[in-house]
Design an enzyme around this catalytic site. Structure first.
Site, PDB file in Angstrom:
ATOM      1  N   ASN A  12     -17.946   6.438  43.234  1.00 14.41           N
ATOM      2  CA  ASN A  12     -17.677   5.008  43.068  1.00 14.41           C
ATOM      3  C   ASN A  12     -16.495   4.659  43.961  1.00 14.41           C
ATOM      4  O   ASN A  12     -15.362   5.028  43.673  1.00 14.41           O
ATOM      5  CB  ASN A  12     -17.343   4.749  41.586  1.00 14.41           C
ATOM      6  CG  ASN A  12     -16.885   3.327  41.326  1.00 14.41           C
ATOM      7  OD1 ASN A  12     -16.961   2.473  42.203  1.00 14.41           O
ATOM      8  ND2 ASN A  12     -16.395   3.083  40.117  1.00 14.41           N
ATOM      9  N   LYS A  14     -15.230   1.807  44.539  1.00 19.24           N
ATOM     10  CA  LYS A  14     -14.443   0.656  44.048  1.00 19.24           C
ATOM     11  C   LYS A  14     -14.178  -0.309  45.218  1.00 19.24           C
ATOM     12  O   LYS A  14     -15.021  -0.441  46.102  1.00 19.24           O
ATOM     13  CB  LYS A  14     -13.175   1.138  43.355  1.00 19.24           C
ATOM     14  CG  LYS A  14     -13.497   2.189  42.280  1.00 19.24           C
ATOM     15  CD  LYS A  14     -12.364   2.527  41.388  1.00 19.24           C
ATOM     16  CE  LYS A  14     -12.818   3.569  40.364  1.00 19.24           C
ATOM     17  NZ  LYS A  14     -11.814   3.914  39.399  1.00 19.24           N
ATOM     18  N   HIS A  98     -18.589  -0.513  33.870  1.00 23.89           N
ATOM     19  CA  HIS A  98     -17.403   0.287  34.190  1.00 23.89           C
ATOM     20  C   HIS A  98     -16.206  -0.299  33.447  1.00 23.89           C
ATOM     21  O   HIS A  98     -16.104  -1.525  33.284  1.00 23.89           O
ATOM     22  CB  HIS A  98     -17.157   0.278  35.704  1.00 23.89           C
ATOM     23  CG  HIS A  98     -16.112   1.270  36.118  1.00 23.89           C
ATOM     24  ND1 HIS A  98     -14.774   1.034  35.958  1.00 23.89           N
ATOM     25  CD2 HIS A  98     -16.225   2.507  36.642  1.00 23.89           C
ATOM     26  CE1 HIS A  98     -14.093   2.087  36.389  1.00 23.89           C
ATOM     27  NE2 HIS A  98     -14.953   2.998  36.814  1.00 23.89           N
ATOM     28  N   GLU A 100     -13.307  -0.844  34.338  1.00 24.67           N
ATOM     29  CA  GLU A 100     -12.534  -1.832  35.101  1.00 24.67           C
ATOM     30  C   GLU A 100     -13.171  -3.213  35.008  1.00 24.67           C
ATOM     31  O   GLU A 100     -12.506  -4.216  35.277  1.00 24.67           O
ATOM     32  CB  GLU A 100     -12.380  -1.354  36.556  1.00 24.67           C
ATOM     33  CG  GLU A 100     -11.355  -0.233  36.640  1.00 24.67           C
ATOM     34  CD  GLU A 100     -11.513   0.708  37.817  1.00 24.67           C
ATOM     35  OE1 GLU A 100     -12.246   0.386  38.762  1.00 24.67           O
ATOM     36  OE2 GLU A 100     -10.916   1.806  37.758  1.00 24.67           O
ATOM     37  N   GLU A 168     -16.740   7.922  30.473  1.00 22.90           N
ATOM     38  CA  GLU A 168     -15.479   7.861  31.205  1.00 22.90           C
ATOM     39  C   GLU A 168     -14.367   7.401  30.268  1.00 22.90           C
ATOM     40  O   GLU A 168     -14.236   6.187  30.006  1.00 22.90           O
ATOM     41  CB  GLU A 168     -15.580   6.854  32.359  1.00 22.90           C
ATOM     42  CG  GLU A 168     -16.634   7.192  33.379  1.00 22.90           C
ATOM     43  CD  GLU A 168     -16.338   6.542  34.732  1.00 22.90           C
ATOM     44  OE1 GLU A 168     -16.185   7.284  35.704  1.00 22.90           O
ATOM     45  OE2 GLU A 168     -16.215   5.312  34.801  1.00 22.90           O
ATOM     46  N   GLY A 174      -8.370   7.504  37.122  1.00 24.09           N
ATOM     47  CA  GLY A 174      -7.316   7.307  38.120  1.00 24.09           C
ATOM     48  C   GLY A 174      -5.946   7.793  37.692  1.00 24.09           C
ATOM     49  O   GLY A 174      -4.945   7.474  38.335  1.00 24.09           O
ATOM     50  N   SER A 213     -10.913  11.188  36.689  1.00 19.54           N
ATOM     51  CA  SER A 213     -10.093  12.207  37.343  1.00 19.54           C
ATOM     52  C   SER A 213     -10.840  13.507  37.632  1.00 19.54           C
ATOM     53  O   SER A 213     -10.263  14.598  37.513  1.00 19.54           O
ATOM     54  CB  SER A 213      -8.813  12.470  36.535  1.00 19.54           C
ATOM     55  OG  SER A 213      -8.007  11.303  36.515  1.00 19.54           O
TER      56      SER A 213
END
Ligand code: PGA
Length: 254
Positions: A12, A14, A98, A100, A168, A174, A213
Site C-alpha cells: 500500500n 498510500k 483502511h 487511515e 491491521e 507506521g 509494521s
C-alpha cells in the site's frame, strides 16, 4: 487450513508515488517473478498511477490495486473514483476500510460495506481492513471490535473467492510496533473462526493478511503463523529491495 492457502503479499503506497516511481514498480514486478509459483503479489499505488501501473505490469505476475473507491456506483460526486473506474484502469483489487480512512475520514462499517459491495460488483477483489485502536486494545476490547467490523463490513453474499481480510492493529501501522506472534496467531485464528461460522467452507479459504509494521526483519516470523495468509505492507513496500525481501520471506515458508 493453516498456511495451505496461497499467500498474497500486497503493498500500500498510500500518498506516495509519482510517474518516476513506475521504475520501482518495474523492479518489483521483475523480482516477483521468482516467487510467482507460490505467492500472489499486488501493489496499490495512488489513483493517479493506476492506469500507467496496470499497463506497465500487464503480462507480469504483479497485479495492481487501488487504495479506496467510492461507495456509490456513479454520479455527481466530485473527486471520487468508482470501483468500475478502478476496474477500467486495469487494476484488479481495492483496499477498503483502511484505518487511515476509518479514523482519518470517519468512514463507518456501513460505508466500508457499501464500498466492498461496489468492489465486488465491479469484479474486483476487496481487501477489507479491520483492526483495533490502541485504547481498544488496552481496554481488552480487541475481539469485540474485530467481530463488529467483520460482521458489519463484509457483504453477506461474498463471494468469498473475491474477499481478502487484512488484520491491521491501528497502533501497529507506521509505528514499528507489532503485536506478539502469539497475539497475531490468536487474532488470526479468531478471524478465521468468524469467517468459517459465517461462510462455511468458503470462509476457510479466505486469505487473512497481517498488516502493521511488516518489515524484512519480522516477515519470516509472521509468515509462519497459522492463518496468516500474506501481508499488507505500507512503508516497506515503497522500495523494491525491502518489498522483495518480504516476498522472499513469505516464499521461504510457502
Ligand atoms: P506500515 O503500514 O507497513 O507502514 O505499518 C501498513 C498499512 O497501513 O497498510
Amino acid at each position: 487450513m493453516p498456511n495451505t492457502i496461497r499467500p498474497l503479499v500486497a503493498g500500500n503506497w498510500k500518498m506516495h508515488g509519482l510517474a518516476h516511481s513506475l521504475s520501482e514498480l518495474a523492479l518489483i514486478a521483475q523480482g516477483s517473478e521468482q516467487h510467482k509459483h507460490c505467492i500472489d503479489t499486488l501493489i496499490c499505488p495512488p489513483a493517479t498511477l493506476l492506469a500507467a501501473a496496470s499497463n506497465q505490469s500487464a503480462g507480469t505476475c504483479l497485479a495492481i490495486g487501488a487504495q479506496d473507491c467510492s461507495s456509490e456506483p456513479y454520479g455527481a460526486y466530485t473527486g471520487d473514483i468508482s470501483a468500475a473506474m478502478v476496474a477500467d484502469s486495469g487494476a484488479r483489487a481495492v483496499i477498503v476500510g483502511h484505518s487511515e480512512r476509518r479514523q482519518g475520514r470517519s468512514e463507518t462499517d456501513a460505508d466500508v460495506l457499501r464500498k466492498s459491495q461496489r468492489v465486488l460488483e465491479a469484479g474486483l477483489q476487496a481487501i477489507i481492513c479491520i483492526g483495533e485502536t490502541e485504547s481498544e486494545m488496552l481496554e481488552g476490547r480487541t475481539e469485540s471490535v474485530l467481530l463488529r467490523q467483520l460482521k458489519d463490513s463484509i457483504p453477506a453474499n461474498g463471494p468469498c473467492s473475491s474477499l481478502v481480510i487484512a488484520y491491521e492493529p491501528v497502533w501497529a501501522i507506521g509505528t514499528g510496533r507489532t503485536p506478539t506472534i502469539e497475539a497475531i496467531a490468536g487474532l488470526h485464528g479468531f478471524i478465521r473462526g468468524y469467517l468459517v461460522s459465517a461462510f462455511g467452507r468458503d470462509g476457510a479459504a479466505v486469505r487473512i493478511l497481517y498488516g502493521g509494521s511488516v518489515k524484512v526483519d519480522n516477515a519470516a516470523e509472521i509468515a509462519c503463523v497459522d492463518h496468516v495468509n500474506g501481508a499488507l505492507v505500507g512503508g516497506a513496500s515503497l522500495k523494491s529491495e525491502d518489498f522483495l525481501g518480504i516476498l522472499k520471506a513469505f516464499g521461504s515458508i510457502h
